[in-house]
Enzyme design. Structure first.
Site, PDB file in Angstrom:
ATOM      1  N   LYS A  29       0.840  -1.212   0.000  1.00 48.29           N
ATOM      2  CA  LYS A  29       0.000   0.000   0.000  1.00 48.29           C
ATOM      3  C   LYS A  29       0.870   1.255   0.000  1.00 48.29           C
ATOM      4  O   LYS A  29       0.616   2.201  -0.752  1.00 48.29           O
ATOM      5  CB  LYS A  29      -0.896   0.009   1.235  1.00 48.29           C
ATOM      6  N   ASN A  30       1.913   1.274   0.831  1.00 45.87           N
ATOM      7  CA  ASN A  30       2.684   2.507   0.999  1.00 45.87           C
ATOM      8  C   ASN A  30       3.641   2.777  -0.145  1.00 45.87           C
ATOM      9  O   ASN A  30       4.157   3.882  -0.265  1.00 45.87           O
ATOM     10  CB  ASN A  30       3.394   2.506   2.354  1.00 45.87           C
ATOM     11  N   CYS A 124      -3.722  12.773  12.107  1.00 47.12           N
ATOM     12  CA  CYS A 124      -3.991  11.348  11.965  1.00 47.12           C
ATOM     13  C   CYS A 124      -4.093  10.821  13.396  1.00 47.12           C
ATOM     14  O   CYS A 124      -3.557  11.409  14.322  1.00 47.12           O
ATOM     15  CB  CYS A 124      -2.827  10.714  11.231  1.00 47.12           C
ATOM     16  N   ARG A 129       1.801  14.151  12.799  1.00 50.91           N
ATOM     17  CA  ARG A 129       2.157  13.989  11.388  1.00 50.91           C
ATOM     18  C   ARG A 129       2.539  15.330  10.715  1.00 50.91           C
ATOM     19  O   ARG A 129       1.866  15.797   9.799  1.00 50.91           O
ATOM     20  CB  ARG A 129       1.023  13.326  10.606  1.00 50.91           C
ATOM     21  N   PRO A 130       3.561  16.001  11.196  1.00 48.37           N
ATOM     22  CA  PRO A 130       3.987  17.269  10.561  1.00 48.37           C
ATOM     23  C   PRO A 130       4.516  17.030   9.133  1.00 48.37           C
ATOM     24  O   PRO A 130       4.817  15.891   8.770  1.00 48.37           O
ATOM     25  CB  PRO A 130       5.113  17.745  11.468  1.00 48.37           C
ATOM     26  N   ASP A 132       6.851  19.447   7.828  1.00 50.50           N
ATOM     27  CA  ASP A 132       7.898  20.486   7.690  1.00 50.50           C
ATOM     28  C   ASP A 132       9.067  20.038   6.814  1.00 50.50           C
ATOM     29  O   ASP A 132       9.638  20.831   6.065  1.00 50.50           O
ATOM     30  CB  ASP A 132       8.401  20.904   9.078  1.00 50.50           C
ATOM     31  N   GLN A 133       9.405  18.753   6.865  1.00 52.34           N
ATOM     32  CA  GLN A 133      10.540  18.279   6.068  1.00 52.34           C
ATOM     33  C   GLN A 133      10.201  18.235   4.575  1.00 52.34           C
ATOM     34  O   GLN A 133      11.063  18.441   3.730  1.00 52.34           O
ATOM     35  CB  GLN A 133      10.982  16.882   6.551  1.00 52.34           C
ATOM     36  N   ASP A 312       4.775   0.221  11.891  1.00 49.42           N
ATOM     37  CA  ASP A 312       3.482  -0.290  11.404  1.00 49.42           C
ATOM     38  C   ASP A 312       3.223  -1.711  11.864  1.00 49.42           C
ATOM     39  O   ASP A 312       2.133  -2.237  11.663  1.00 49.42           O
ATOM     40  CB  ASP A 312       3.425  -0.232   9.871  1.00 49.42           C
ATOM     41  N   ILE A 334       8.691   6.310  16.786  1.00 55.30           N
ATOM     42  CA  ILE A 334       8.349   7.057  15.570  1.00 55.30           C
ATOM     43  C   ILE A 334       7.136   7.959  15.781  1.00 55.30           C
ATOM     44  O   ILE A 334       7.170   9.146  15.471  1.00 55.30           O
ATOM     45  CB  ILE A 334       8.079   6.094  14.383  1.00 55.30           C
ATOM     46  N   ARG A 404      -8.601   0.129   5.013  1.00 56.15           N
ATOM     47  CA  ARG A 404      -7.752   1.119   4.322  1.00 56.15           C
ATOM     48  C   ARG A 404      -6.502   0.435   3.775  1.00 56.15           C
ATOM     49  O   ARG A 404      -5.964   0.831   2.755  1.00 56.15           O
ATOM     50  CB  ARG A 404      -7.321   2.230   5.290  1.00 56.15           C
TER      51      ARG A 404
HETATM   52  C1  EPZ Z   1       4.695   6.550   6.172  1.00 58.74           C
HETATM   53  O1  EPZ Z   1       4.085   7.654   6.808  1.00 58.74           O
HETATM   54  C2  EPZ Z   1       3.635   5.469   6.143  1.00 58.74           C
HETATM   55  N1  EPZ Z   1       2.466   5.939   5.395  1.00 58.74           N
HETATM   56  C3  EPZ Z   1       3.224   5.102   7.562  1.00 58.74           C
HETATM   57  O2  EPZ Z   1       2.353   3.979   7.470  1.00 58.74           O
HETATM   58  C4  EPZ Z   1       4.462   4.655   8.341  1.00 58.74           C
HETATM   59  O3  EPZ Z   1       4.099   4.428   9.686  1.00 58.74           O
HETATM   60  C5  EPZ Z   1       5.528   5.751   8.283  1.00 58.74           C
HETATM   61  O4  EPZ Z   1       5.821   6.071   6.907  1.00 58.74           O
HETATM   62  C6  EPZ Z   1       6.821   5.314   8.946  1.00 58.74           C
HETATM   63  O5  EPZ Z   1       7.307   4.167   8.320  1.00 58.74           O
HETATM   64  C7  EPZ Z   1       2.539   5.935   4.044  1.00 58.74           C
HETATM   65  O6  EPZ Z   1       3.542   5.575   3.467  1.00 58.74           O
HETATM   66  C8  EPZ Z   1       1.300   6.392   3.327  1.00 58.74           C
HETATM   67  P1  EPZ Z   1       7.282   9.558   8.155  1.00 58.74           P
HETATM   68  P2  EPZ Z   1       4.856   9.092   6.785  1.00 58.74           P
HETATM   69  O7  EPZ Z   1       7.288  10.843   7.400  1.00 58.74           O
HETATM   70  O8  EPZ Z   1       5.619   9.199   5.532  1.00 58.74           O
HETATM   71  C9  EPZ Z   1       8.204  12.774  11.495  1.00 58.74           C
HETATM   72  C10 EPZ Z   1       0.407   2.740   7.768  1.00 58.74           C
HETATM   73  O9  EPZ Z   1      -0.006   2.189   8.794  1.00 58.74           O
HETATM   74  N2  EPZ Z   1       8.107  13.773  10.428  1.00 58.74           N
HETATM   75  O10 EPZ Z   1       8.296   8.509   7.846  1.00 58.74           O
HETATM   76  O11 EPZ Z   1       3.864  10.146   7.122  1.00 58.74           O
HETATM   77  C11 EPZ Z   1       6.875  12.130  11.832  1.00 58.74           C
HETATM   78  O12 EPZ Z   1       6.163  12.924  12.769  1.00 58.74           O
HETATM   79  C12 EPZ Z   1       0.971   4.141   7.858  1.00 58.74           C
HETATM   80  O13 EPZ Z   1       0.446   2.214   6.629  1.00 58.74           O
HETATM   81  C13 EPZ Z   1       8.454  15.093  10.692  1.00 58.74           C
HETATM   82  O14 EPZ Z   1       8.819  15.434  11.804  1.00 58.74           O
HETATM   83  O15 EPZ Z   1       5.851   8.897   8.013  1.00 58.74           O
HETATM   84  C14 EPZ Z   1       7.292  10.809  12.416  1.00 58.74           C
HETATM   85  O16 EPZ Z   1       7.635  10.996  13.771  1.00 58.74           O
HETATM   86  C15 EPZ Z   1       0.822   4.731   9.247  1.00 58.74           C
HETATM   87  N3  EPZ Z   1       8.373  16.016   9.693  1.00 58.74           N
HETATM   88  C16 EPZ Z   1       8.568  10.466  11.642  1.00 58.74           C
HETATM   89  O17 EPZ Z   1       9.006  11.693  11.040  1.00 58.74           O
HETATM   90  C17 EPZ Z   1       7.962  15.671   8.426  1.00 58.74           C
HETATM   91  O18 EPZ Z   1       7.927  16.554   7.538  1.00 58.74           O
HETATM   92  C18 EPZ Z   1       8.354   9.447  10.543  1.00 58.74           C
HETATM   93  O19 EPZ Z   1       7.309   9.903   9.728  1.00 58.74           O
HETATM   94  C19 EPZ Z   1       7.604  14.328   8.175  1.00 58.74           C
HETATM   95  C20 EPZ Z   1       7.686  13.396   9.184  1.00 58.74           C
END
Ligand code: EPZ
Length: 440
Positions: A29-30, A124, A129-130, A132-133, A312, A334, A404
């Site tokens: 999915k991801n 979420c 879920r920021p 900023d990056q 996950d 995470i 989902r």
């Molecule tokens: C992806 O979310 C997945 N979703 C999530 O799966 C998964 O848990 C996550 O990656 C981690 O592996 C999809 O791919 C659609 P991140 P993502 O950006 O990309 C912080 C599921 O169950 N962060 O890797 O949103 C954030 O807060 C879902 O299938 C910032 O600070 O996750 C978190 O602590 C749930 N600033 C960490 O990084 C940013 O701009 C990792 O988040 C972005 C993220």
């Protein structure tokens, strides 16, 4: 799902049956969500195979259709996409609320048209879920990005490659920046990049369209901008988390499952933990067999970016540790709100204490069935595993959250012996209880 009425379907499960047999894993999915968005970066037609037929991919396809993308569904798992007609994005906010990953359309449209306007994804239920990056990366390659009236508005006269150091390891931002920079002028380097299998899959997909991306899967990704992208046919990798969920289902139910269509390498941290707690895991080329006969032992888990133990998979592991002898701990590093399943399985008899981002499990010999509510996608899947292991009947509400990310979840579980039905009325629940009482 056109209107915003929440679907009322439920799962009803009578636990106690060891899952036995074979289960086929679908596409990731991801990876699919990012690849579907990236497919619009060419004006030519792209064919995506092995796409999971789940709510998230169907909602994203609906959102893309709504902004002029031509979509031809060849079958449940194959879709043909042509993004020639897309211009500025103005996706209905309703659809964005249903799926965060529509933010991948920002990177795709910025990379192709140098402009994008997409409603901000909502929060979420697993954390803030920021993004900023993501915005840091877009700005680094020359885009002006602002947030106004709940939307992200990005545009650039020119996109010029940059050297970007991610402040956190983030899957979404790594993928979004790869997309936004693959047709920029010059070279982009992403340092401290995410290494998940789905990040590699998106890079491989973009390269199959003519992009020049190297190093995906390591923490330094190098992108050389190309002038255009072309058509491609691409098959999505197997879903590491769906596979891991069934692996832990075998452990929870004292079963013996052959989990097929997987890439064992992607499952190494999951396999290692299952072996540590006393399961047998046998690896083959594209399948793994998980079996559990005796009592489970305790362990410690800390969720980490790949190749660490996936966040996950944390709720699914929590259910099994609740049934493991002794005291186990899980540290969720995470997301800040990923223990929402704990209160639900405590109602089934689990003995768990949550302190900050650590949960402490004192193993119990068994759980008992209860009325449960799915808090989010993976916590919901964990409740199914708990119900499969429990004595008696459980009913799980809000299964649309589980659907989902899991295709035909109850169909696949039934095929390996689970007593589970997808119902939408008390009458059906009573019928299931009578029918399964007779045989249990
Ligand atoms: C992806 O979310 C997945 N979703 C999530 O799966 C998964 O848990 C996550 O990656 C981690 O592996 C999809 O791919 C659609 P991140 P993502 O950006 O990309 C912080 C599921 O169950 N962060 O890797 O949103 C954030 O807060 C879902 O299938 C910032 O600070 O996750 C978190 O602590 C749930 N600033 C960490 O990084 C940013 O701009 C990792 O988040 C972005 C993220």
């Amino acid at each position: 799902m056109k209107d915003s009425v929440v679907p009322t379907e439920q799962y009803v499960i009578r636990g106690g049956v060891p899952l036995q047999g074979e289960v086929e894993i679908g596409g990731a999915k991801n990876a699919a969500l990012a690849i579907l968005a990236a497919a619009i970066m060419t004006d030519e037609t792209v064919t995506i195979e092995n796409m999971p037929d789940v709510r998230d991919t169907n909602v994203l396809l609906e959102a893309m259709g709504g902004i002029g993308v031509r979509i031809e569904r060849l079958d449940r798992h194959t879709v043909r996409i042509n993004g020639a007609m897309v211009q500025n994005v103005n996706i209905e906010y309703e659809l964005i609320k249903k799926i965060r990953a529509s933010y991948y359309l920002i990177g795709a449209l910025l990379g192709k048209y140098k402009e994008a306007e997409v409603p901000l994804p909502g929060g979420c239920n697993i954390g803030s879920r920021p993004i900023d990056q993501h915005l840091k990366g877009f700005r680094a390659i020359g885009a002006e990005v602002k947030i106004s009236h709940g939307s992200i508005i990005a545009h650039a006269k020119r996109l010029i490659g940059a050297h970007i150091y991610m402040d956190v390891v983030t899957v979404g931002a790594t993928i979004n920046i790869m997309m936004a920079s693959c047709m920029a002028e010059g070279k982009t380097i992403i340092e401290n990049a995410a290494k998940e299998p789905h990040v590699v899959d998106v890079a491989n997909f973009l390269n199959s369209m003519g992009a020049n991306i190297k190093g995906a899967g390591t923490d330094i990704i190098r992108i050389k901008g190309v002038s255009r992208l072309h058509s491609a046919t691409y098959s999505i990798i197997p879903d590491q988390i769906e596979a891991g969920t069934f692996m832990f289902a075998a452990a929870a139910s004292r079963g013996n499952l052959l989990v097929k269509n997987v890439i064992p390498k992607h499952l190494e941290s999951i396999t290692a933990k299952l072996i540590e707690i006393g399961c047998d895991v046998e690896e083959f080329d594209d399948s793994v067999r998980v079996s559990r006969t005796g009592e489970l032992k305790s362990t410690q888990i800390k969720t980490l970016p790949y190749p660490g133990f996936p966040t996950d998979m944390q709720p699914q592991a929590g259910v099994v540790l609740a049934l493991s002898e002794g005291v186990s701990t899980i540290t969720e590093s995470i997301f800040e709100n990923r223990f929402r399943y704990v209160d639900e399985i405590i109602r089934m008899g689990a003995n768990i204490r949550v302190k900050g981002n650590t949960a402490i499990f004192t193993g119990v010999s068994s759980l008992t069935g209860a009325r449960l509510t799915s808090p989010d996608l993976r916590a919901g899947a964990a409740l199914v595993l708990a119900a499969l292991s429990a004595d008696g009947v459980s009913v799980i509400d809000d299964i649309y959250l589980i659907e989902r990310g899991y295709e035909d979840f109850e169909v696949k579980l039934k095929k390996v012996g689970a007593r589970i039905e997808r119902v939408s009325s008390e009458k059906e629940i009573r019928k299931f209880i009578l029918q399964t009482e007779a045989v249990s």
